[in-house]
Design a protein around this motif. Structure first.
Motif: not given
Ligand SMILES: [Zn+2]
Length: 459
Positions: A445-459
């Protein structure tokens, strides 16, 4: 395996040998060598271990632990776990903080809601929380409150899902961007749909719905009124943000010509079925109004400090008879979600404002348990007593955090740095064992969470 009744299928649970068991019952008993016995998620007996049945389907030996009622979180925005410590929002006050984050939040997807809710709930469970509310007020890209409810069911947390809403965008004088607001008719239709689909008003309920327009500065007067009417027709609670800081007060005076106290009284947003988050700047009239009407408050000390909103007058509220519970608030304004830690901050912050006698450790613990239960309108959680829900948590007194404080383990829970729980039981089900969440694969869950967080901030 003994003690299971084949005839009825009753599932029994025995908690025994706690160094101390804090009941939060009517006499506030703290039982040395205590334990409890539960049948089908309901507490049937509480007392010294020697007086309890000798065994059960599930036996938890709590030697070396302090056992307390599960803590109750009354205010959160779990999706914000994806946007912690965002650089541009680190040092802003409420309105600037919101305007920085709205565009990032507008990219959130249903999968992100589900994973961030599981992450937030796991973090809360590890901090001693067994019941939480969550206030989700933006629904971009097909997100719905079903995503949060699914996550809660998967992880096994007792859940009050607040159907938040925003309907007044920037072009109409509100704070949020127009792209994040909904039509009021759609909000009310979806609220009705969710209540019909999920709301369980019964005792020991695991899912309740709440109607929760986001704040007076993001919805209209009409939506506040219509939401209250619908909530009362359906028997669900009402929740919003109120009197959070001085700008919030100024907006209310300018836009409505009223203080927040006058505004909620005028709208009928008071009563035992209503609770408001923050109330940092609630005036004396508001304190007395809330006490008189049974209106509750979600006190969120870390968030109030983080955004420099001020010190909520909790001492004054409690003395006047206002129901106060704790909230960690969204993870973007309290970048930690440790509910026992929040009790500690509540105690410390009242002392900063009103002196060393303003709040004791035991009072802070009472607010975190019984206080939260009352605010959510529940009589079945917040205490370990007969006919209460089997929501029980245990902390290991051998932890370094408690070293030197074992002469008063109850006070140590609040005074010392907050550790994670060793064990958590929700509705009779073990959801944390030996400090690990049992219901979801947390590293995944945390791995997916952190991937989503990166995706939100990088854009
Ligand atoms: Zn909030």
């Amino acid at each position: 395996m003994p003690a299971r009744s084949a005839a009825t299928g009753n599932k029994t649970l025995l908690v025994r040998n706690a160094d101390v068991l804090v009941t939060m019952d009517g006499e506030r008993r703290e039982i040395r060598g205590g334990g409890l016995y539960c049948v089908n998620g309901r507490i049937a007996q509480v007392g010294p271990t020697a007086q309890l049945p000798p065994t059960a389907d599930e036996v938890l030996d709590m030697t070396g632990h302090i056992v307390i009622p599960g803590l109750v979180n009354t205010h959160h925005h779990m999706y914000q776990s994806l946007t912690r410590a965002v650089p541009a929002a680190q040092d802003a006050e409420l309105f600037g903080w919101l305007k920085t984050l709205y565009p990032i939040w507008s990219r959130i997807t249903p999968e992100m809601i589900e994973i961030s809710t599981q992450t937030a709930m796991a973090e809360l469970m590890l901090s001693g929380c067994t019941t939480s509310s969550d206030h989700l007020y933006l629904y971009p890209n097909g997100c719905t409150l079903d995503d949060s409810i699914d996550a809660a069911r998967r992880i096994g947390m007792r859940f009050h899902a607040a159907r938040g809403s925003m309907s007044v965008g920037e072009s109409a004088g509100g704070l949020p961007p127009d792209s994040l607001v909904e039509r009021e008719a759609d909000i009310l239709d979806d609220s009705q749909r969710l209540i019909d689909a999920y709301h369980d008003p019964g005792r020991f309920s695991m899912t309740r719905l709440v109607l929760a327009p986001c704040s007076p500065f993001s919805v209209s007067r009409e939506l506040m009124r219509d939401s209250a009417a619908l909530a009362r027709e359906c028997g669900v609670s009402l929740h919003t943000h109120l009197a959070e800081n001085v700008n919030d007060i100024a907006y209310s005076r300018e836009k409505f010509g009223m203080t927040p106290t006058e505004y909620v009284e005028d709208l009928g947003w008071v009563g035992p079925d209503v609770w408001h988050a923050h109330c940092v700047q609630l005036d004396d009239e508001g304190v007395y109004l809330f006490a008189r009407t049974g209106t509750g408050v979600a006190h969120c000390p870390c968030s109030n400090m983080r955004l420099a909103s001020g010190i909520a007058p909790v001492r004054k509220m409690r003395d006047a008879g206002v129901s106060v519970g704790l909230g960690v608030d969204g993870s973007a304004s309290n970048d930690g979600a440790h509910l026992l830690g929040e009790a500690r901050q509540a105690m410390l912050l009242q002392r900063v404002g009103f002196g060393p006698a303003a709040m004791s450790a035991r009072e802070a613990l009472e607010i975190a348990t019984l206080g939260g239960a009352k605010v959510l309108g529940r009589d079945d959680i917040g205490a370990l007593a007969v006919d209460m829900a089997a929501d029980v948590v245990a902390f290991d007194l051998g932890a370094i955090e408690f070293a030197g404080a074992l002469h008063d383990p109850v006070a140590a829970l609040v005074f010392c740095a907050p550790p994670k729980v060793a064990t958590s039981v929700i509705n009779g089900r073990v959801v944390v064992r030996d400090g690990r969440v049992t219901t979801v694969d947390l590293p995944v869950v945390l791995e997916r969470h952190n991937a989503f967080a990166r995706q939100l901030l990088v854009r």
